[in-house]
Design an enzyme around this catalytic site. Sequence first.
Site: not given
Length: 288
Positions: A147, A209
């Site tokens: 990630c 995000e």
Amino acid sequence: MVRAVWAVLRVVSCQGAAALKSNVPASFRAALPRPRAVCTPFSACCRATHSQVRPLQSAIRMPEITTDHLDEKQVQLLAEMCILIDENDRKIGADTKKNCHLNSNIDKGMLHRAFSVFIFNSEEKLLLQQRSDAKITFPGCFTNTCCSHPLHTDSELEEKEASGVRRAAQRRLEAELGIPMAQVTPDEMTYLTRIHYKAQSDGVWGEHEIDYILFMQKDVELSPDPNEIQSHCYVSKEELKEMLAKAKRGELLITPWFSLIAETFLFTWWDNLHNLKQFMDHNKIHRM
């Protein structure tokens, strides 16, 4: 279908290594997180309406935050320039990784582009990592394969077929897991969809995000960087479900984005690794 709401996760102190050790699959090969780490258990999730998120301000005053107590290598990475976006994933500028991850800026609406990679081996087991205790956000938490964030560079800004995001994923898979770039080429990654989420790691740092979901099935060579990853393993669906159940009981710590994806889409996608095209949706952003 995931409703258009935010995931606002409460900060909870990590359990000590002695309390967690017996709950982790034996295949994890490194020490568990030290008690100082702060993560969000899988179950610690409450929701706020979309209207509660304030829009990005044109001029955000950057607070003074000391990083003297943080890992030196991770602090250096805070200078990287992330891609600022609006809620429809349109580019609106750039700012440092540090500023993008400060809760004080996130509360004002600062939002950046990110990605989550899921790599499955030939046995259809999913590669997980446990984040290093040196990580600034969600240290010691278990999560999907990789990630991170595309950078504000020409090669990683390219939006056609998410080419920039795929290149960023290739770069970070090598940096974190030591996977040779030739083994994880962008054209081998399946871009499924995007999710939009927000979560606090502690009182200072957090995430906000729009996250591109990338799938890949391949046997790869691994040589993880211990500053990024403290353990890793491949898990079956049953093993992951057991981990998720323990996370709900507060016995295991998992990153919020992985929790959200696992609660919603992951197992359906996993059941259809050889027929993922039916789930590709590049128009919708799932608000979670």
